[in-house]
Design a protein around this motif. Structure first.
Motif, PDB file in Angstrom:
ATOM      1  N   GLY A 590     -54.037 -45.471 -43.989  1.00 39.32           N
ATOM      2  CA  GLY A 590     -54.195 -44.362 -44.929  1.00 39.32           C
ATOM      3  C   GLY A 590     -54.394 -43.016 -44.270  1.00 39.32           C
ATOM      4  O   GLY A 590     -54.731 -42.040 -44.959  1.00 39.32           O
ATOM      5  N   ASN A 591     -54.184 -42.933 -42.941  1.00 38.89           N
ATOM      6  CA  ASN A 591     -54.356 -41.639 -42.278  1.00 38.89           C
ATOM      7  C   ASN A 591     -53.326 -40.636 -42.799  1.00 38.89           C
ATOM      8  O   ASN A 591     -52.220 -40.991 -43.174  1.00 38.89           O
ATOM      9  N   LYS A 592     -53.689 -39.369 -42.787  1.00 39.54           N
ATOM     10  CA  LYS A 592     -52.876 -38.333 -43.434  1.00 39.54           C
ATOM     11  C   LYS A 592     -51.592 -38.014 -42.679  1.00 39.54           C
ATOM     12  O   LYS A 592     -50.729 -37.300 -43.183  1.00 39.54           O
ATOM     13  N   VAL A 780     -63.263 -53.024 -37.847  1.00 37.92           N
ATOM     14  CA  VAL A 780     -62.540 -51.786 -38.143  1.00 37.92           C
ATOM     15  C   VAL A 780     -61.045 -52.028 -37.971  1.00 37.92           C
ATOM     16  O   VAL A 780     -60.557 -52.206 -36.851  1.00 37.92           O
ATOM     17  N   PRO A 781     -60.263 -52.052 -39.065  1.00 36.54           N
ATOM     18  CA  PRO A 781     -58.805 -52.240 -38.952  1.00 36.54           C
ATOM     19  C   PRO A 781     -58.170 -51.043 -38.248  1.00 36.54           C
ATOM     20  O   PRO A 781     -58.587 -49.900 -38.437  1.00 36.54           O
ATOM     21  N   LYS A 782     -57.148 -51.313 -37.457  1.00 32.00           N
ATOM     22  CA  LYS A 782     -56.452 -50.256 -36.720  1.00 32.00           C
ATOM     23  C   LYS A 782     -54.941 -50.442 -36.837  1.00 32.00           C
ATOM     24  O   LYS A 782     -54.461 -51.551 -37.045  1.00 32.00           O
ATOM     25  N   LEU A 783     -54.219 -49.326 -36.669  1.00 34.96           N
ATOM     26  CA  LEU A 783     -52.763 -49.339 -36.730  1.00 34.96           C
ATOM     27  C   LEU A 783     -52.186 -48.828 -35.419  1.00 34.96           C
ATOM     28  O   LEU A 783     -52.791 -48.015 -34.729  1.00 34.96           O
ATOM     29  N   ALA A 784     -51.001 -49.311 -35.125  1.00 37.29           N
ATOM     30  CA  ALA A 784     -50.197 -48.732 -34.044  1.00 37.29           C
ATOM     31  C   ALA A 784     -48.854 -48.327 -34.622  1.00 37.29           C
ATOM     32  O   ALA A 784     -48.357 -48.937 -35.579  1.00 37.29           O
ATOM     33  N   TYR A 785     -48.248 -47.311 -34.038  1.00 35.09           N
ATOM     34  CA  TYR A 785     -46.896 -46.880 -34.378  1.00 35.09           C
ATOM     35  C   TYR A 785     -46.043 -47.062 -33.129  1.00 35.09           C
ATOM     36  O   TYR A 785     -46.401 -46.578 -32.053  1.00 35.09           O
TER      37      TYR A 785
END
Length: 808
Positions: A590-592, A780-785
């Motif tokens: 959900g980061n902007k 803490v869930p995290k995302l990578a691109y």
């Protein structure tokens, strides 16, 4: 990084395609009561149709339509019975005419997907092996999964990489009877050809080599009687070759055809070829249409139709040659692919062409790598020369505008596709520069106070932590442990810092994101080939760190522009380094900036959850237990607290030489037993450098009952500015792990030590989250691109994962 789950991949594909659907370029519906082939109506707008795979336009031929109508009137809409019992009256005529076309009796299947499922498991014997081109059609790859149930080796090579193919053949020669290479004749996305002459040369060196070609996109528009690209190129079908073609697409009807020289094999496939036995047969209308099409293919008319299409292809090629558009594969096939690079540029260009009245297809992940998004243009006999000229003109006009609006340029695209650099482009400069980016190659070139103002409380990458990392990994003689460091700071025109981060460039294991079973399999290969399936990666942060690697002043009005400037800069660095993969990581869901990042050609992936313990301040074990949930409290009181009395716990600032040797041995024990995050094994130098750095300390556990023995557990911990305590690595003697709950005790002693030092936070890392949660860790869930040059490694990991599942 995360171990990829199958649904992680599915979710990624779903997000990419859902984004394209939202942009209005996928999952569309044709409208109107009549289709002509030349135009198609979508959302009330009539467009010229440049997206068909019916290259000769036979699906609109009146003879095929009338034959289909007559068949329905005579025989009904279907003949609901397996062909193993009886075929409807039109089948025999179709088989006879297809045999006249090819000079070989065909096997006719419902479609090519079912044809592959029928043929491949019957064709490939238990003593054989398969090598797939990684761009061979999905339907072939899917059918090959069935072979793994029987323990048949199924390998994969990069697209048309003959050196890699020959290496695989050499590896399999002594182990297998026949080696089958599976490829497309004409590839559906880029329109490029299988390198047939070179492949045939390989059979002279390796008699075991056999070929299985899917030639559905080479059908009808090429070859005598329209028999397709493969037959046109090899002239006469050899014994070691099987070809699957189609009665759909260019042929204008439905169904698929399979050809092989061996009569015994043909009979075997027809007798028990899975879907051939148990699926319904082609409907009478489809067979009748195919017969009418076969009549055209057997007549001189087919040559006229082929020439008409070839002239139009030549015309389009001539028009394109007058410009400098990045067409990916230039040849005489009716399939063209215009590279756009990012999905955002592809969406923009496609919608522009839609408005101009041209329907084209989007080529996007997973059909192509995400940064190789592009536009697939297909020509057919329906297209008129004036339509083609108008399309070429519209493409030339809108291509630069689409790039400008999506912050891209032609050279970025050419770099993404490995093409030569095009015309030098002038970049317009604004009258007043808003943002300034600085790149440094060592933390020593950045003021300690400035770096620590924004990054000092994060994991092991405060200024002192990066001094340690650079000393340990920069200029390392072993390529597996050699990292280059890149520090980025973005400021506004007044010198205010908006963004700060760092990247490292080095080798990663491709299976770091795969399941443990895949890693175990690959580690066996790496015993003799240590760098097997590794990639050069430019990644945010490093393999040694986790957490918020990127400071962004979210309140600054130029924050999003700063993110885009960073993405542009690292993209340029990625191409300069010729890295295999680019990773931006540790963002929250959900980061902007999610859309801005995705638009620049990244795919979003879940990372393993971070585990963080926030200090509550407690004095006794009882007080600590009371802060836990009731279930975790029971776990602590039963599995952890009673075992504490068995250990002597010592905190050491430095280890002796013999203690470092022992600690390294214990670290290796854990490394040998844990593939949850499969990175390279650290050298002893990593731990010796810890020993010389005042920010590191060691929690050492010795069993009281084994007083003569060396310590049995160690936690390697970094102290970040009296704020964050980081248990980075762990070492254990598994002889005592179960009986004395060694791992759980190490976790608790780490929490206890951080509490004693009054640290506000413990960064507990990204593995064993279930155990850490029971000790009060917050997940803490995290995302990578992620960007990659191609999908080869990902697809290979998928085949290895499926192989393990089928065998177990």
């Amino acid at each position: 990084m995360a171990k990829i789950k199958h649904n992680n991949f599915i979710d990624t594909v779903d997000e990419v395609l859902s984004g394209a659907k939202k942009e209005g370029v996928l999952h569309l519906y044709a409208e109107g009561k009549v289709l002509t082939g030349r135009t198609i109506q979508i959302n009330g707008k009539e467009m010229f149709h440049f997206g068909t795979t019916g290259y000769l336009g036979l699906e609109q031929d009146i003879r095929l339509k009338e034959a289909a109508i007559a068949a329905i009137n005579n025989y009904g809409t279907q003949f609901p019975l397996s062909k193993s019992y009886i075929s409807h009256p039109l089948y025999s005529e179709l088989e006879s005419k297809i045999e006249r076309m090819y000079g070989i009796p065909p096997i006719i299947a419902k479609n090519s997907t079912l044809g592959h499922l029928a043929v491949i498991p019957t064709l490939i014997r238990d003593e054989d092996a398969v090598i797939m081109d990684h761009q061979v059609h999905w339907s072939v790859q899917n059918a090959c999964q069935l072979l793994k149930l029987r323990g048949i080796p199924v390998e994969m090579i990069r697209h048309s990489n003959l050196t890699m193919l020959e290496d695989k053949i050499k590896q399999l020669t002594s182990k297998c009877n026949k080696i089958w290479y599976m490829a497309d004749g004409v590839y559906s996305m880029f329109g490029d050809y299988a390198p047939i002459p070179e492949l045939l040369d390989l059979t002279q060196k390796y008699p075991q080599l056999n070929f299985y070609f899917d030639d559905v996109h080479g059908m009808s528009w090429r070859g005598k009687n329209g028999t397709g690209f493969i037959f046109d190129t090899i002239k006469e079908l050899p014994e070691n070759c099987v070809v699957v073609s189609t009665l759909s697409k260019t042929f204008g009807a439905s169904g698929a055809t399979v050809f092989c020289r061996n009569q015994k094999l043909r009979d075997k496939i027809k007798n028990f070829g899975g879907p051939l036995t148990f699926s319904a047969q082609l409907e009478p209308a489809s067979v009748a249409a195919a017969i009418a099409s076969a009549d055209i293919h057997l007549s001189p008319e087919i040559q006229l139709k082929q020439k008409d299409l070839a002239d139009k292809i030549g015309c389009f090629n001539q028009l394109l040659s007058m410009g400098d558009l990045p067409i990916i594969s230039k040849n005489d096939s009716p399939v063209f692919f215009l590279g756009m690079g990012t999905p955002a540029a592809g969406y923009n260009f496609l919608k522009r062409l839609f408005k101009e009245g041209f329907f084209l297809n989007l080529g996007i992940y997973p059909a192509v790598p995400i940064k190789n998004t592009g536009i697939r243009i297909t020509l057919s006999s329906h297209n008129q020369v004036e339509d083609i000229k108008a399309l070429a003109e519209a493409m030339e006009h809108h291509f630069p505008k689409a790039l400008e609006e999506t912050n891209s340029n032609e050279n970025k695209i050419r770099q993404a596709f490995g093409l030569g650099i095009g015309k030098v482009q002038k970049i317009s400069e604004s009258k007043e520069q808003e943002l300034f980016i600085e790149e440094k190659n060592t933390i020593q070139d950045i003021e300690k106070s400035e770096w620590d103002q924004y990054m000092r409380r994060q994991n092991i990458f405060d200024w002192e932590g990066l001094v340690y990392l650079e000393k340990t990994f920069s200029q390392h003689p072993d390529p597996a442990h050699q990292w280059d460091f890149y520090y980025y700071t973005i400021k506004d025109s007044e010198g205010n810092i908006i963004l700060m981060t760092f990247f490292t460039y080095g080798l990663w294991k491709d299976d770091m994101l795969a399941t443990e079973s895949v890693s175990i399999h690959l580690e066996e290969i790496r015993k003799t080939n240590p760098l097997y399936l590794t990639s050069k990666v430019l990644g945010m942060g490093s393999l040694f760190t986790e957490g918020k690697h990127c400071f962004i002043n979210h309140e600054h009005p130029l924050a999003e522009k700063a993110v885009k400037l960073l993405l542009d800069s690292i993209d340029e660095k990625y191409n300069t380094l010729n890295a295999d993969m680019l990773v931006v990581r540790d963002f929250e869901e959900g980061n902007k900036y999610n859309k801005s990042i995705l638009d620049q050609g990244y795919i979003k992936m879940d990372m393993p959850e971070s585990c963080v313990v926030q200090s509550q301040g407690w004095s006794t074990n009882e007080e600590f237990a009371n802060e836990l949930s009731s279930r975790s409290r029971k776990h602590f009181n039963k599995e952890i607290e009673p075992y504490e009395k068995h250990y002597d716990v010592v905190i050491k600032d430095k280890l002796s030489k013999s203690e470092i040797t022992r600690a390294y041995q214990l670290y290796n024990n854990v490394k040998d037993n844990n593939y949850a995050i499969n990175t390279f094994r650290y050298t002893q130098e990593v731990f010796e450098n810890m020993n010389e750095n005042p920010n590191w300390e060691f929690i050492v556990l010795t069993l009281k009952a084994e007083i003569e023995n060396p310590f049995v557990g160690v936690m390697f911990c970094y102290k970040n500015n009296n704020y964050t305590y980081v248990p980075e690595l762990i070492g254990m003697d598994y002889k005592w792990a179960k009986e004395y709950q060694l791992y759980r005790q190490l976790l608790f002693q780490t929490i206890k030590r951080a509490n004693t030092l009054q640290f506000q936070k413990i960064d507990f890392g990204v593995s064993a989250s279930f155990e850490k949660r029971k000790l009060g860790a917050k997940i803490v869930p995290k995302l990578a691109y992620v960007q990659a040059r191609d999908n080869y490694a990902m697809e290979l990991m998928g085949t290895l994962q499926n192989e393990y599942k089928t065998r177990n």
